[in-house]
Design an enzyme around this catalytic site. Structure first.
Site, mmCIF file in Angstrom:
data_model
loop_
_atom_site.group_PDB
_atom_site.id
_atom_site.type_symbol
_atom_site.label_atom_id
_atom_site.label_comp_id
_atom_site.label_asym_id
_atom_site.label_seq_id
_atom_site.Cartn_x
_atom_site.Cartn_y
_atom_site.Cartn_z
ATOM 1 C CG ASP A 1 42.880 41.819 40.689
ATOM 2 O OD1 ASP A 1 43.056 40.603 40.502
ATOM 3 O OD2 ASP A 1 43.130 42.381 41.767
ATOM 4 C CG ASP B 1 40.806 37.938 45.426
ATOM 5 O OD1 ASP B 1 39.623 37.576 45.398
ATOM 6 O OD2 ASP B 1 41.755 37.149 45.493
#
Length: 258
Positions: free
Chosen positions: A13, A15
């Site tokens: 991922d 963020d």
């Protein structure tokens, strides 16, 4: 940790894992350097639909990290891929940014605010009552409701901000329609990511900061799961969930340094 480092590929991922807003998180550069040095397969898999792969790459360059555009797969791209298989050369009314708009254009879609096949909602900071009102009208007239991702919030430099799941809620509540979300933890986006990497589930680890998207996506796809505490989920939140990650780390740098 050695068994984690021996994985052939990593899905990561962005963020809350690599950066918060415009701030690179500790250990991110070390992890990405290790990926390159060891020749591991790698894919950024983000539920954020705002930016195109080119824009994501340029953002990382500004933060001091350089990777290929091919290293990114977003919920916007997954949504466009899905809609292209459901209704080829269809049309959509979009509440969102360049990431989802460009992805739909590239998938053969046109923008339509009169009688679209779909109303598509993605992450955006340009959100108005007029858009909600118009989307409600279109859905009530038969357009199908799609969300790029189900996240209610996303991490930013000074806290959290509303994400697609929150933005689409007024349309769902007003119409009685339930949106279909394509991003994590939907198995669709995970299967597409695995195809891009060309690896089997047992050879992959997924690294994320959210139990409700990243970790559950990994669990349901039978990947090794790594929760980092640098984003949304905190240790105090873990008792709320019936499933557990295989690893819990303070940040992504711990993959290399611990």
């Amino acid at each position: 940790m050695e068994s984690l480092r021996e994985k052939e590929a990593f899905i990561c991922d962005m963020d809350g894992v690599i950066y918060h807003g415009n701030q690179l998180l500790p250990g991110a550069i070390e992890f990405l350097n290790w990926i390159e040095e060891t020749g591991k397969k790698f894919l950024f898999l983000t539920n954020s639909s705002e930016r195109t792969p080119r824009e994501l790459r340029e953002k990382l360059i500004r933060l001091g990290v350089e990777v290929s555009e091919k290293s990114f797969y977003t919920s916007a791209l997954a949504t466009a891929d899905f809609l292209a298989t459901q209704t080829p050369a269809g049309s959509a009314y979009v509440i969102g940014e360049a990431g989802i708009i460009n992805a739909l254009y590239e998938a053969g879609y046109s923008m339509n605010d009169m009688n679209p096949d779909y109303v598509v909602v993605g992450d955006t900071r340009k959100y108005s009552y007029h858009q909600i009102e118009h989307a409600v009208k279109l859905v009530m007239n038969g357009s199908r409701l799609i969300g790029t991702n189900s996240d209610l919030t996303g991490p930013i430099e000074n806290g959290i901000a509303p994400a697609t799941g929150a933005l689409i809620a007024p349309i769902e509540l007003s119409t009685g329609s339930k949106a279909y979300f394509v991003g994590k933890p939907n198995p669709l986006i995970m299967r597409n990511a695995m195809k891009k990497l060309g690896v089997r589930a047992e050879a992959v680890a997924i690294i994320g900061d959210r139990m409700d998207t990243d970790i559950i996506a990994g669990v349901e796809s039978e990947l090794t799961t790594v929760l980092v505490l640098s984003g949304v989920t905190a240790m105090a939140d873990l008792p709320k969930f019936a499933y557990r990650p295989n690893y819990i780390l303070n940040g992504i740098g711990d993959v290399v340094n611990s």
